[in-house]
Design a protein around this motif. Sequence first.
Motif, PDB file in Angstrom:
ATOM      1  N   LEU A 199     -39.432 -20.956 -40.639  1.00  0.00           N
ATOM      2  CA  LEU A 199     -40.212 -21.597 -41.693  1.00  0.00           C
ATOM      3  C   LEU A 199     -40.905 -20.503 -42.504  1.00  0.00           C
ATOM      4  N   LYS A 200     -40.417 -20.284 -43.716  1.00  0.00           N
ATOM      5  CA  LYS A 200     -40.906 -19.173 -44.540  1.00  0.00           C
ATOM      6  C   LYS A 200     -42.122 -19.543 -45.386  1.00  0.00           C
ATOM      7  N   LYS A 201     -42.181 -20.802 -45.840  1.00  0.00           N
ATOM      8  CA  LYS A 201     -43.235 -21.172 -46.778  1.00  0.00           C
ATOM      9  C   LYS A 201     -43.550 -22.658 -46.668  1.00  0.00           C
ATOM     10  N   ILE A 202     -44.825 -22.998 -46.806  1.00  0.00           N
ATOM     11  CA  ILE A 202     -45.256 -24.397 -46.827  1.00  0.00           C
ATOM     12  C   ILE A 202     -46.159 -24.603 -48.040  1.00  0.00           C
ATOM     13  N   VAL A 203     -45.844 -25.585 -48.841  1.00  0.00           N
ATOM     14  CA  VAL A 203     -46.711 -25.973 -49.951  1.00  0.00           C
ATOM     15  C   VAL A 203     -47.280 -27.344 -49.601  1.00  0.00           C
ATOM     16  N   TRP A 204     -48.562 -27.381 -49.315  1.00  0.00           N
ATOM     17  CA  TRP A 204     -49.196 -28.619 -48.876  1.00  0.00           C
ATOM     18  C   TRP A 204     -49.649 -29.463 -50.056  1.00  0.00           C
ATOM     19  N   GLY A 205     -49.406 -30.775 -49.963  1.00  0.00           N
ATOM     20  CA  GLY A 205     -49.960 -31.733 -50.900  1.00  0.00           C
ATOM     21  C   GLY A 205     -51.115 -32.444 -50.226  1.00  0.00           C
ATOM     22  N   ALA A 206     -51.650 -33.469 -50.865  1.00  0.00           N
ATOM     23  CA  ALA A 206     -52.753 -34.211 -50.260  1.00  0.00           C
ATOM     24  C   ALA A 206     -52.324 -34.847 -48.937  1.00  0.00           C
TER      25      ALA A 206
END
Length: 233
Positions: free
Chosen positions: A12-19
């Motif tokens: 898992l290289k990247k996580i973009v979190w939303g609400a």
Amino acid sequence: MFTGIVEEVGILKKIVWGAHSAALTIQAKRVLSDAAVGDSIAVNGICLTVTSLETTAFTADVMHETLNRSSLKGAKPGMHVNLERAMAAGGRFGGHIVSGHVDGTGTIRQIRRDDNAVWFTITASPKLLRYIVEKGSITIDGISLTVAAVAADSFSVSTIPHTNAVTTLGERKAGDLVNLETDIIGKYVERLLQPMKTEEERNTVGKRNPETEQETSADRQGITKEFLAQYGF
């Protein structure tokens, strides 16, 4: 549909979190050899849709329901994940029927060695344990495994060295959260055995009728004269 036979371990290289959501970018190789946008890839047992592709990575969106049901709510960059492409028509059925729809999570209580095998004991909620049977199938983080034992609040699986070496199980420790998908056949059997209400019964739910309040045990179980006649009684 998947079979629970992990093809490779991705990062898992990247996580973009939303609400209440997330977009995951996962580094991989084998599962990308024939991947296209819109394809399904199981990530730790969760069926996700590829939304974009790079040479050595893919991105997938994760919705609120998935975060609530799975261990992805605690995902961090750098963690390893089990990956499997959806089964091709005519492909080899190596594990069991896996939908990629996680039922919930369990917690690893104990890990112990038994000669060349490793036993994992996992606690789970009663609503999941009701579908877990000894010598039945269970999916743990996308891995098809055989249930070796079932207790009141947990179950155990015994794994071979190969499984621990080619999946994330070899990295697991007591206290870790894992995704669980129970055998889909058991859930359908339970649903089909539940008596179906008629339209009239559905419309009278919550309404009191003194003439019919003396309900019998047989009525509550859906056993009626019509039911008995249908099966030859």
